[in-house]
Structure formats: C-alpha cells, structure tokens
Write a protein that holds these residues in place. Structure first.
Motif, PDB file in Angstrom:
ATOM      1  N   VAL A  22      18.101 -22.433  -0.469  1.00 47.37           N
ATOM      2  CA  VAL A  22      19.323 -22.241   0.308  1.00 47.37           C
ATOM      3  C   VAL A  22      19.373 -23.262   1.442  1.00 47.37           C
ATOM      4  O   VAL A  22      18.375 -23.496   2.130  1.00 47.37           O
ATOM      5  CB  VAL A  22      19.374 -20.814   0.895  1.00 47.37           C
ATOM      6  CG1 VAL A  22      20.574 -20.657   1.831  1.00 47.37           C
ATOM      7  CG2 VAL A  22      19.435 -19.792  -0.232  1.00 47.37           C
ATOM      8  N   MET A  23      20.563 -23.847   1.626  1.00 47.86           N
ATOM      9  CA  MET A  23      20.799 -24.707   2.784  1.00 47.86           C
ATOM     10  C   MET A  23      21.727 -23.965   3.747  1.00 47.86           C
ATOM     11  O   MET A  23      22.867 -23.673   3.414  1.00 47.86           O
ATOM     12  CB  MET A  23      21.435 -26.028   2.359  1.00 47.86           C
ATOM     13  CG  MET A  23      20.571 -26.865   1.439  1.00 47.86           C
ATOM     14  SD  MET A  23      21.315 -28.474   1.006  1.00 47.86           S
ATOM     15  CE  MET A  23      22.670 -27.945  -0.065  1.00 47.86           C
ATOM     16  N   ALA A  24      21.231 -23.636   4.920  1.00 54.38           N
ATOM     17  CA  ALA A  24      22.025 -22.987   5.961  1.00 54.38           C
ATOM     18  C   ALA A  24      21.183 -23.004   7.242  1.00 54.38           C
ATOM     19  O   ALA A  24      19.956 -22.946   7.160  1.00 54.38           O
ATOM     20  CB  ALA A  24      22.399 -21.548   5.578  1.00 54.38           C
ATOM     21  N   PRO A  25      21.808 -23.076   8.403  1.00 54.50           N
ATOM     22  CA  PRO A  25      23.252 -23.109   8.662  1.00 54.50           C
ATOM     23  C   PRO A  25      23.875 -24.499   8.645  1.00 54.50           C
ATOM     24  O   PRO A  25      24.954 -24.686   9.198  1.00 54.50           O
ATOM     25  CB  PRO A  25      23.334 -22.484  10.067  1.00 54.50           C
ATOM     26  CG  PRO A  25      22.034 -22.878  10.727  1.00 54.50           C
ATOM     27  CD  PRO A  25      21.015 -22.881   9.621  1.00 54.50           C
ATOM     28  N   TRP A  26      23.170 -25.467   8.003  1.00 59.02           N
ATOM     29  CA  TRP A  26      23.839 -26.733   7.707  1.00 59.02           C
ATOM     30  C   TRP A  26      23.262 -27.294   6.415  1.00 59.02           C
ATOM     31  O   TRP A  26      22.210 -26.864   5.940  1.00 59.02           O
ATOM     32  CB  TRP A  26      23.707 -27.731   8.857  1.00 59.02           C
ATOM     33  CG  TRP A  26      22.364 -28.387   9.022  1.00 59.02           C
ATOM     34  CD1 TRP A  26      21.932 -29.556   8.445  1.00 59.02           C
ATOM     35  CD2 TRP A  26      21.266 -27.937   9.829  1.00 59.02           C
ATOM     36  NE1 TRP A  26      20.647 -29.860   8.829  1.00 59.02           N
ATOM     37  CE2 TRP A  26      20.212 -28.876   9.686  1.00 59.02           C
ATOM     38  CE3 TRP A  26      21.064 -26.845  10.658  1.00 59.02           C
ATOM     39  CZ2 TRP A  26      18.995 -28.747  10.338  1.00 59.02           C
ATOM     40  CZ3 TRP A  26      19.847 -26.704  11.307  1.00 59.02           C
ATOM     41  CH2 TRP A  26      18.825 -27.638  11.155  1.00 59.02           C
ATOM     42  N   ILE A  82      17.559 -32.100   8.493  1.00 57.37           N
ATOM     43  CA  ILE A  82      18.057 -31.926   7.138  1.00 57.37           C
ATOM     44  C   ILE A  82      17.952 -30.478   6.654  1.00 57.37           C
ATOM     45  O   ILE A  82      16.994 -29.766   6.967  1.00 57.37           O
ATOM     46  CB  ILE A  82      17.299 -32.874   6.166  1.00 57.37           C
ATOM     47  CG1 ILE A  82      18.053 -33.045   4.836  1.00 57.37           C
ATOM     48  CG2 ILE A  82      15.879 -32.387   5.918  1.00 57.37           C
ATOM     49  CD1 ILE A  82      17.503 -34.162   3.959  1.00 57.37           C
ATOM     50  N   HIS A  83      18.989 -30.025   5.948  1.00 61.18           N
ATOM     51  CA  HIS A  83      18.989 -28.827   5.088  1.00 61.18           C
ATOM     52  C   HIS A  83      18.823 -27.485   5.799  1.00 61.18           C
ATOM     53  O   HIS A  83      18.486 -26.488   5.156  1.00 61.18           O
ATOM     54  CB  HIS A  83      17.915 -28.951   4.008  1.00 61.18           C
ATOM     55  CG  HIS A  83      18.154 -30.045   3.020  1.00 61.18           C
ATOM     56  ND1 HIS A  83      19.403 -30.549   2.745  1.00 61.18           N
ATOM     57  CD2 HIS A  83      17.289 -30.742   2.225  1.00 61.18           C
ATOM     58  CE1 HIS A  83      19.312 -31.506   1.839  1.00 61.18           C
ATOM     59  NE2 HIS A  83      18.047 -31.647   1.509  1.00 61.18           N
ATOM     60  N   GLY A  84      19.049 -27.416   7.097  1.00 63.79           N
ATOM     61  CA  GLY A  84      19.043 -26.114   7.758  1.00 63.79           C
ATOM     62  C   GLY A  84      17.659 -25.570   8.037  1.00 63.79           C
ATOM     63  O   GLY A  84      16.647 -26.265   7.931  1.00 63.79           O
ATOM     64  N   THR A  85      17.621 -24.283   8.370  1.00 64.07           N
ATOM     65  CA  THR A  85      16.375 -23.653   8.805  1.00 64.07           C
ATOM     66  C   THR A  85      15.924 -22.504   7.904  1.00 64.07           C
ATOM     67  O   THR A  85      14.739 -22.192   7.858  1.00 64.07           O
ATOM     68  CB  THR A  85      16.535 -23.093  10.226  1.00 64.07           C
ATOM     69  OG1 THR A  85      17.624 -22.149  10.251  1.00 64.07           O
ATOM     70  CG2 THR A  85      16.833 -24.204  11.233  1.00 64.07           C
ATOM     71  N   VAL A  86      16.839 -21.847   7.201  1.00 58.37           N
ATOM     72  CA  VAL A  86      16.479 -20.596   6.532  1.00 58.37           C
ATOM     73  C   VAL A  86      15.593 -20.815   5.315  1.00 58.37           C
ATOM     74  O   VAL A  86      14.945 -19.872   4.838  1.00 58.37           O
ATOM     75  CB  VAL A  86      17.733 -19.785   6.138  1.00 58.37           C
ATOM     76  CG1 VAL A  86      18.528 -19.430   7.383  1.00 58.37           C
ATOM     77  CG2 VAL A  86      18.608 -20.544   5.143  1.00 58.37           C
ATOM     78  N   ARG A  87      15.522 -22.030   4.786  1.00 60.98           N
ATOM     79  CA  ARG A  87      14.646 -22.295   3.642  1.00 60.98           C
ATOM     80  C   ARG A  87      13.179 -22.195   4.026  1.00 60.98           C
ATOM     81  O   ARG A  87      12.304 -22.135   3.150  1.00 60.98           O
ATOM     82  CB  ARG A  87      14.935 -23.679   3.046  1.00 60.98           C
ATOM     83  CG  ARG A  87      14.615 -24.837   3.980  1.00 60.98           C
ATOM     84  CD  ARG A  87      15.073 -26.156   3.402  1.00 60.98           C
ATOM     85  NE  ARG A  87      14.915 -27.258   4.337  1.00 60.98           N
ATOM     86  CZ  ARG A  87      14.210 -28.352   4.106  1.00 60.98           C
ATOM     87  NH1 ARG A  87      13.566 -28.485   2.952  1.00 60.98           N
ATOM     88  NH2 ARG A  87      14.133 -29.309   4.989  1.00 60.98           N
ATOM     89  N   HIS A 121      20.564 -26.042  -3.158  1.00 59.79           N
ATOM     90  CA  HIS A 121      19.929 -27.298  -3.550  1.00 59.79           C
ATOM     91  C   HIS A 121      19.039 -27.025  -4.762  1.00 59.79           C
ATOM     92  O   HIS A 121      17.815 -26.906  -4.650  1.00 59.79           O
ATOM     93  CB  HIS A 121      19.098 -27.838  -2.384  1.00 59.79           C
ATOM     94  CG  HIS A 121      18.682 -29.272  -2.517  1.00 59.79           C
ATOM     95  ND1 HIS A 121      17.993 -29.755  -3.607  1.00 59.79           N
ATOM     96  CD2 HIS A 121      18.859 -30.338  -1.677  1.00 59.79           C
ATOM     97  CE1 HIS A 121      17.753 -31.040  -3.440  1.00 59.79           C
ATOM     98  NE2 HIS A 121      18.268 -31.427  -2.275  1.00 59.79           N
ATOM     99  N   PRO A 122      19.640 -26.917  -5.960  1.00 58.64           N
ATOM    100  CA  PRO A 122      18.832 -26.686  -7.164  1.00 58.64           C
ATOM    101  C   PRO A 122      18.278 -27.981  -7.740  1.00 58.64           C
ATOM    102  O   PRO A 122      18.961 -29.009  -7.770  1.00 58.64           O
ATOM    103  CB  PRO A 122      19.834 -26.047  -8.124  1.00 58.64           C
ATOM    104  CG  PRO A 122      21.159 -26.634  -7.717  1.00 58.64           C
ATOM    105  CD  PRO A 122      21.088 -26.878  -6.235  1.00 58.64           C
ATOM    106  N   GLU A 150      24.485 -29.942  -6.036  1.00 57.00           N
ATOM    107  CA  GLU A 150      24.434 -29.093  -4.861  1.00 57.00           C
ATOM    108  C   GLU A 150      25.831 -28.725  -4.348  1.00 57.00           C
ATOM    109  O   GLU A 150      26.412 -29.444  -3.537  1.00 57.00           O
ATOM    110  CB  GLU A 150      23.654 -29.803  -3.752  1.00 57.00           C
ATOM    111  CG  GLU A 150      22.304 -30.353  -4.188  1.00 57.00           C
ATOM    112  CD  GLU A 150      21.754 -31.398  -3.242  1.00 57.00           C
ATOM    113  OE1 GLU A 150      22.017 -31.295  -2.013  1.00 57.00           O
ATOM    114  OE2 GLU A 150      21.080 -32.334  -3.712  1.00 57.00           O
ATOM    115  N   PRO A 151      26.395 -27.608  -4.790  1.00 55.02           N
ATOM    116  CA  PRO A 151      27.675 -27.175  -4.217  1.00 55.02           C
ATOM    117  C   PRO A 151      27.462 -26.680  -2.791  1.00 55.02           C
ATOM    118  O   PRO A 151      26.494 -25.970  -2.508  1.00 55.02           O
ATOM    119  CB  PRO A 151      28.106 -26.038  -5.151  1.00 55.02           C
ATOM    120  CG  PRO A 151      26.836 -25.538  -5.757  1.00 55.02           C
ATOM    121  CD  PRO A 151      25.899 -26.696  -5.829  1.00 55.02           C
ATOM    122  N   GLN A 152      28.352 -27.061  -1.893  1.00 52.55           N
ATOM    123  CA  GLN A 152      28.177 -26.682  -0.491  1.00 52.55           C
ATOM    124  C   GLN A 152      29.530 -26.602   0.199  1.00 52.55           C
ATOM    125  O   GLN A 152      30.524 -27.167  -0.260  1.00 52.55           O
ATOM    126  CB  GLN A 152      27.240 -27.658   0.213  1.00 52.55           C
ATOM    127  CG  GLN A 152      27.546 -29.121   0.027  1.00 52.55           C
ATOM    128  CD  GLN A 152      26.391 -30.029   0.434  1.00 52.55           C
ATOM    129  OE1 GLN A 152      25.280 -29.958  -0.099  1.00 52.55           O
ATOM    130  NE2 GLN A 152      26.647 -30.904   1.399  1.00 52.55           N
TER     131      GLN A 152
END
Length: 267
Positions: free
Chosen positions: A41-45, A72-77, A142-143, A229-231
């Motif tokens: 998962v990419m979030a919150p950016w 890059i790619h947020g924090t929740v990953r 981001h698969p 990567e749909p976003q």
C-alpha cells in the motif's frame, strides 16, 4: 492471513504493512516473491515527493528522505496493521492502521480486500480519513507482477492506451503531460476514463488492472517483475495535485484485478 475463493488464494501480511505477499490463481503465482515484493500500500502519498517537502495551505512539512533526495511511497507500508473484520466465508477482510510520525497529521488508513465468489477477481479498497486537521493525501497500490508464471513460460506483455505521459524532470513528475512514449518505463500515465491495463502471459493467463482513478504508474525496468500501480494522484501529487482529506470528505479509492485464461486460438 489467507483469503480463498474458487481456485484463488490471497495471502496478506498485516504485520508487514498489510502487504499482499501472494496471489495464487490455481497453480500460478502472480506476485513476485521476497522482501519488498508482493503488493504494498502507498499512503498517505504515492511515488516520490520532491525533496521530501509538501505544503498544506501556508504550512510547509518535511518528510524523511528515503529515495535519494526525495521521500517515496508513504509511511503505512512500514507499519503494523490491525485486523478490523473478516467475513465468515473467508473471502474478504478489512484492516486499519493509524497514521503516525513522520506523517504530521492524525488520521487512519483502511484497506478492504474482497475476492469475488467465483475466485476470478480481487477488489482492493483504500480509505484515508483525518482524526483532526485537514491534510492533502494520496493512496494507491504497488504490485510486483511476475515476468513469467513459470521459468520456461512466456514473458508478460502490457496492453494499455493512455491519453498522456507525465513529463519527468530530474526523475520527478512535473505538471506537464506529453505524448505516451515507448518503454521501458518508470512513468506515470493519464487515463481519464479510468485505469485499464491488461497483462498477458501468452495464452496462459490474462490479468486486467482497472480503477476509476485516472493515474497509473508503470515500472518495467526490473528483470523479474513489472509493476502496474493505480493511484489517486500522480507522483509528487501532494504538491502538484493535492486532494484534501477533511472531516466530512475522506479519500477513497479502489482497484479491481480480474483474470481469465484466454481461449485457445482457432486453427
């Protein structure tokens, strides 16, 4: 945790950023294996935030740099998620995680995974909500899809018709949209009618990645996998295309991956 339907099995790791570590369709593994692979998962950016800096109104925020001079790619990953719900039939589940430092705003991210009853599609839904002040945000996936379903099998091909390709400057997406160019790609494309990308492994399997969003990043510069990567916005979108999350308007986005085995050609 595993979700199952028909001949499909999805493995999700809430302790590892709610990453999908496996998507098996019959005896075929569709996601690349190993650390940092699968689908995260990419979030919150999403993508690179230039210089690790973004603004919310008159306030400027600085994020840790983890991609050279960028964030890059947020924090929740990198966070541990919690299971919020799971269906009795084992086809769907919901997970949550609270936004935490270094993100400067309080909020929550939700991911819902749902397999179709027949096992031929997976729908992923993300929600970003605030627990206080409004803030700009993005969300996406981001698969890493395998190049080959088996070592001696056909290499995957991509089929999509974007309206435009975001122009990059020093590796950062700008606000300029140009004509789509040939690969290899590490680029964001615009699809105003919604993301629709087909991946085909010869006559073995066809996978379609669709979303109502108009932004998709395609990355095919690695030998072992390709990324579609749909976003909800383009890279550096916190600065160029901010979407505000408020107390009455969360950010919600979804993507569906559907697959089938192509019919054998008529001789």
């Amino acid at each position: 945790m595993r979700l199952r339907a028909g001949g499909t099995e999805v493995t999700v790791l809430p302790e590892d950023g709610c990453r999908l570590s496996s998507l098996r369709v019959g005896d075929a593994e569709l996601l690349a294996q190993g650390d940092g692979s699968g689908s995260f998962v990419m979030a919150p950016w999403c993508g690179r935030t230039a210089g690790g800096v973004f603004r919310n109104g008159g306030t400027s925020h600085r994020l840790p740099l983890n991609a050279g001079p960028h964030a890059i790619h947020g924090t929740v990953r990198e966070q541990v998620w919690q299971l919020a719900d799971r269906s009795e039939d084992g086809r769907s589940a919901a997970f949550i995680v609270d936004l935490a430092e270094p993100w400067p705003y309080r909020g929550r991210v939700t991911q819902i995974l749902e397999l179709a009853p027949y096992g031929g599609a997976l729908t992923l839904t993300l929600g970003v909500e605030t627990a206080g002040d409004s803030f700009p945000a993005q969300a996406g996936w981001h698969p890493w899809f395998v190049r080959r379903l088996r070592p001696d099998g056909p290499e995957v091909t991509l089929d999509f018709s974007p309206a435009g390709q975001i122009v990059r400057a020093d590796g950062i997406a700008t606000t300029e949209v140009g004509e789509p160019g040939p690969g290899p790609w590490d680029d964001c494309f615009t699809m105003p009618d919604g993301v629709d990308v087909a991946l085909r492994w010869g006559q073995e399997l066809e996978l379609r990645v669709t979303s109502r969003e108009e932004w998709v990043v395609v990355y095919d510069e690695q030998e072992h996998a390709v990324c579609v990567e749909p976003q909800s916005g383009p890279p550096n979108g916190l600065n160029t295309h901010p979407r505000l999350v408020t107390g009455i308007q969360p950010l919600e986005t979804s993507t569906t991956w559907s697959w089938h085995r192509p019919a054998a050609p008529v001789e």
